[in-house]
Design an enzyme around this catalytic site. Structure first.
Site, PDB file in Angstrom:
ATOM      1  N   HIS A 165       0.846  -1.216   0.000  1.00  0.00           N
ATOM      2  CA  HIS A 165       0.000   0.000   0.000  1.00  0.00           C
ATOM      3  C   HIS A 165       0.869   1.250   0.000  1.00  0.00           C
ATOM      4  CE1 HIS A 165      -3.196   2.828   1.239  1.00  0.00           C
ATOM      5  NE2 HIS A 165      -4.052   1.867   0.923  1.00  0.00           N
ATOM      6  N   ILE A 176       1.574   4.968   1.086  1.00  0.00           N
ATOM      7  CA  ILE A 176       0.627   5.847   1.769  1.00  0.00           C
ATOM      8  C   ILE A 176       0.032   5.094   2.953  1.00  0.00           C
ATOM      9  CG2 ILE A 176      -1.561   7.106   1.567  1.00  0.00           C
ATOM     10  CD1 ILE A 176      -0.949   7.587  -1.344  1.00  0.00           C
ATOM     11  N   GLY A 209      -5.935   4.675   5.402  1.00  0.00           N
ATOM     12  CA  GLY A 209      -6.822   5.478   6.239  1.00  0.00           C
ATOM     13  C   GLY A 209      -7.384   4.701   7.411  1.00  0.00           C
ATOM     14  N   VAL A 210      -7.670   3.413   7.220  1.00  0.00           N
ATOM     15  CA  VAL A 210      -8.235   2.613   8.310  1.00  0.00           C
ATOM     16  C   VAL A 210      -7.223   2.420   9.440  1.00  0.00           C
ATOM     17  CG1 VAL A 210      -9.937   1.430   6.880  1.00  0.00           C
ATOM     18  CG2 VAL A 210      -7.611   0.501   7.070  1.00  0.00           C
ATOM     19  N   GLU A 250      -7.497   3.368  13.285  1.00  0.00           N
ATOM     20  CA  GLU A 250      -7.142   2.384  14.326  1.00  0.00           C
ATOM     21  C   GLU A 250      -6.174   2.979  15.349  1.00  0.00           C
ATOM     22  OE1 GLU A 250      -6.595  -0.991  16.633  1.00  0.00           O
ATOM     23  OE2 GLU A 250      -8.178  -0.521  15.176  1.00  0.00           O
TER      24      GLU A 250
END
Length: 320
Positions: free
Chosen positions: A223, A229, A232-233, A237
């Site tokens: 990723h 990058i 986003g999750v 978290e």
């Protein structure tokens, strides 16, 4: 298009060295000179040819034809015969030539001389306009020269900050909880422990934590391989884990049990987070229903003072 390389990017390269006022002036003046030379040649060649070409005119009755050096022109009235050399720099209309009066030829030559001067004046104006506009446009559009790190062995003088000064930017930031302290509160471990330290904490209310983003984290393997990058999750978290540090300590709870992430609302990602960034997170406890073990929180995370992610509501469930 006579004003220099600024308006002809596909013809002339627009480098810093070439996009200068003098370059624009030179191009404009050169184009004007070339056009002037072309007009001069086209004016002189017909005149030289007609000086040496005998032109014979033969007039007939009305409706007849006159022969002019191989060209035919239709007459509109009866004319007398006339033969002899004639100097013409431009082909006049038949109606303007009085073939019965050869004395009118000097007047024709004088008229053409005035016309030639007008052509010459027009070319001169074109040259002057190209020169002036090239100067104006070149001065307005020429970019400032780039400052190079070194030129001809001479290094440009730059202000050097140094590691000590940069390191001193965080000297007033205190560490409230180290990674060892966090591991005593949260059950998470590598590679999913996403809070490196806590720098501000108000028990039962809010906390500020830090997550340092590094390239050697496993999520960046896929990723993305060519452009890493932070997912986003995982940012969410990390914020949820900071919320757990609030909820799993007094006065909210005694730290016993398991803290589950139950829901989220109003998420907005504002900018990408990449390796080398420091994600500074803040979580605030909005409400806690001890009977049901439900906690509501809100939070934001920043990179370099800019909001990276904003969450309106987190929902957590505390189970024993």
């Amino acid at each position: 298009f006579f004003f220099g390389p600024e308006t002809m990017p596909s013809v002339l390269p627009a480098t810093n060295a070439e996009r200068s006022p003098m370059r624009s002036v030179a191009v404009g003046a050169l184009v004007g000179v070339v056009l002037g030379a072309v007009m001069f040649v086209f004016q002189k060649e017909p005149e030289a040819a007609l000086h040496t070409t005998p032109v014979t005119r033969t007039a007939t009755a009305a409706g007849g034809f006159v022969q002019h050096a191989g060209l035919q022109q239709r007459l509109t009235a009866p004319r007398a015969s006339y033969a002899g050399p004639e100097v013409l720099t431009r082909q006049p209309s038949v109606a303007s030539v009085d073939v019965q009066n050869p004395g009118t030829e000097p007047a024709l030559r004088a008229q053409h001389s005035v016309g030639s001067w007008f052509w010459s004046a027009g070319v001169a104006c074109l040259m002057a306009a190209s020169f002036v506009v090239g100067t104006v446009f070149g001065s307005a559009r020429a970019p400032k020269p780039m400052v190079m790190a070194s030129t001809a062995g001479e290094e440009a003088e730059t202000e050097w900050t140094g590691a000590k000064a940069f390191s001193g930017l965080t000297k007033t930031v205190n560490t409230v909880s180290t990674i060892e302290d966090i591991a005593k509160v949260l059950p998470h471990r590598y590679p999913f422990l996403l809070v490196d330290k806590v720098i501000e904490f108000e028990a039962g209310k809010r906390a500020v934590g830090v997550k340092n983003i590094t390239m050697n984290e496993p999520q960046f393997t896929g990723h993305f391989p060519d452009r890493p990058i932070m997912p986003g999750v995982l940012m969410i978290e990390a914020m949820a884990q900071l919320g757990g540090i609030i909820a799993l300590q007094q006065p909210v709870s005694d730290g016993q049990g398991v803290f589950f992430f139950a829901g989220i609302n109003g998420v907005r990602w504002r900018r990408p987070v990449v390796p080398g960034d420091t994600l500074v997170m803040e979580m605030e406890l909005v409400s806690f229903k001890e009977r049901f073990g439900i906690a509501k929180m809100k939070g934001k995370a920043y990179v370099d003072g800019q909001v990276a992610v904003d969450v309106a509501e987190f929902t957590f469930a505390l189970a024993k």
